[in-house]
Design a protein around this motif. Structure first.
Motif: not given
Length: 377
Positions: A212, A317, A320-325, A327-328, A331
């Protein structure tokens, strides 16, 4: 000036062509290390210096005459014979001043030879050091520069010799997001999750993931310039931070991510270094140095030593959750801009027209003032 020295994994070697190799058949243990310097160069060295011994023997040593006391002339160092014998065998070029770096460096396990007495903190314990073999080696470095840039660098090596003793190669660069407001003095990987690391630069520290580069997982600005950093060797979500105003901060990301769990002033002096004791002791110790040559040893509270249940998995976790958040979120920004592109572009055009009109009026006002001044003369 040399800014960092780090061991390579003992089961890997970097050849004079810059190719990383592992000897799986003979279980060979290599003794290579890497140095960085302010001239932007990265050098690979080998303590088994047979590769460089012949070239080093050709170096003409310059002898400087120094008036020494007679007492110092009587004895000579037993290592004088190997002076200037160790030479680097491979060179990487970045062309930017390097202050800190991390890569897939060597790891070591420290085993106490004798039994540790749980109550005696003064017991001197002899340890046996064992290098840890690594299954894979990631040939990428994360480098912090004096310009405040954080970049991930890689190289491929040469297929054949370039005909010189030292074969330089320019590194390929991928830049992280610009976060820091000063030179990046520290970059450190998490000992439990190696893909996670923290960088220090200026007043800001940032938590990153290797995959990231567009944004940090989190970053915080402190009241004073940051001077040192140390991940906890006991808990994956805990780290120690020192500041130039004499403050020690202990962060526990499993508890809070907005403020440190402990914020303690150690006298108002400039702190220069922080390090946790790696070897086996009855208590976990933290050493802190300051500009006035003081070194103080603190016992780390048990709350920051004893791991929580499944803490490593929980911290992973969270990452991973922070990276996903994030990225969303990026987007969503991109999709919103595409769906409202006409409105955004019209707003930019209107703002530009307003700026142009203000510049035109300001220019006209100056011309009128100049004409009035000429008429007055």
């Amino acid at each position: 000036m040399i800014t960092s020295i780090k061991w390579m994994a003992s089961n890997y070697q970097c050849t004079s062509k810059g190719v990383l190799k592992e000897d799986r058949e003979h279980q060979t243990q290599y003794r290579q290390f890497v140095t960085t310097s302010l001239d932007g160069n990265v050098f690979f060295w080998d303590l088994d210096w047979s590769l460089a011994a012949e070239e080093a023997a050709k170096v003409v040593k310059v002898v400087y005459k120094v008036n020494l006391p007679d007492e110092l002339k009587e004895e000579e160092s037993p290592f004088k014979a190997v002076d200037q014998m160790i030479q680097p065998h491979f060179k990487l070029v970045l062309t930017k001043p390097i202050l800190s770096f991390i890569f897939n460096e060597g790891e070591f396990h420290y085993e106490p030879i004798e039994k540790v007495k749980s109550s005696d903190i003064t017991q001197r314990i002899v340890h046996k050091v064992k290098p840890i073999r690594k299954e894979t080696f990631n040939p990428k470095m994360v480098i912090g520069t004096s310009l405040g840039e954080l970049t991930i660098c890689s190289w491929e090596g040469h297929d054949f010799s370039q005909g010189a003793h030292l074969n330089p190669q320019t590194m390929q660069q991928e830049f992280f997001a610009n976060i820091h407001d000063g030179p990046i003095t520290h970059v450190n990987r998490n000992p439990f999750l190696p893909e996670v690391f923290i960088s220090l630069g200026g007043f800001i520290f940032a938590l990153w993931h290797d995959e990231s580069k567009d944004f940090p997982i989190l970053w915080r600005r402190r009241e004073s310039r940051l001077a040192g950093f140390q991940w906890s060797l006991d808990r994956p979500s805990v780290f120690f931070l020192i500041c130039e105003n004499g403050t020690l901060e202990i962060w526990d990301l499993s508890s809070r991510i907005d403020i440190p769990s402990i914020n303690e002033s150690l006298g108002g002096n400039v702190l220069t270094a922080v390090l946790q004791h790696k070897l086996t002791l009855s208590k976990r110790l933290l050493a802190i140095a300051d500009y006035n040559t003081n070194l103080r040893i603190f016992m780390i509270p048990s709350a920051f030593v004893d791991q929580l249940p499944n803490e490593t998995e929980t911290f992973k976790k969270f990452i991973d959750d922070e990276i996903h958040r994030k990225k969303q979120q990026e987007q969503w920004k991109s999709e919103w801009y595409e769906s409202n592109k006409d409105i955004v572009d019209a707003k930019k055009v209107a703002e530009q027209e307003v700026n142009d009109e203000m510049e035109r009026k300001e220019k006209l006002r100056k011309e009128i003032e100049e004409k009035r001044a000429q008429m007055a003369e």
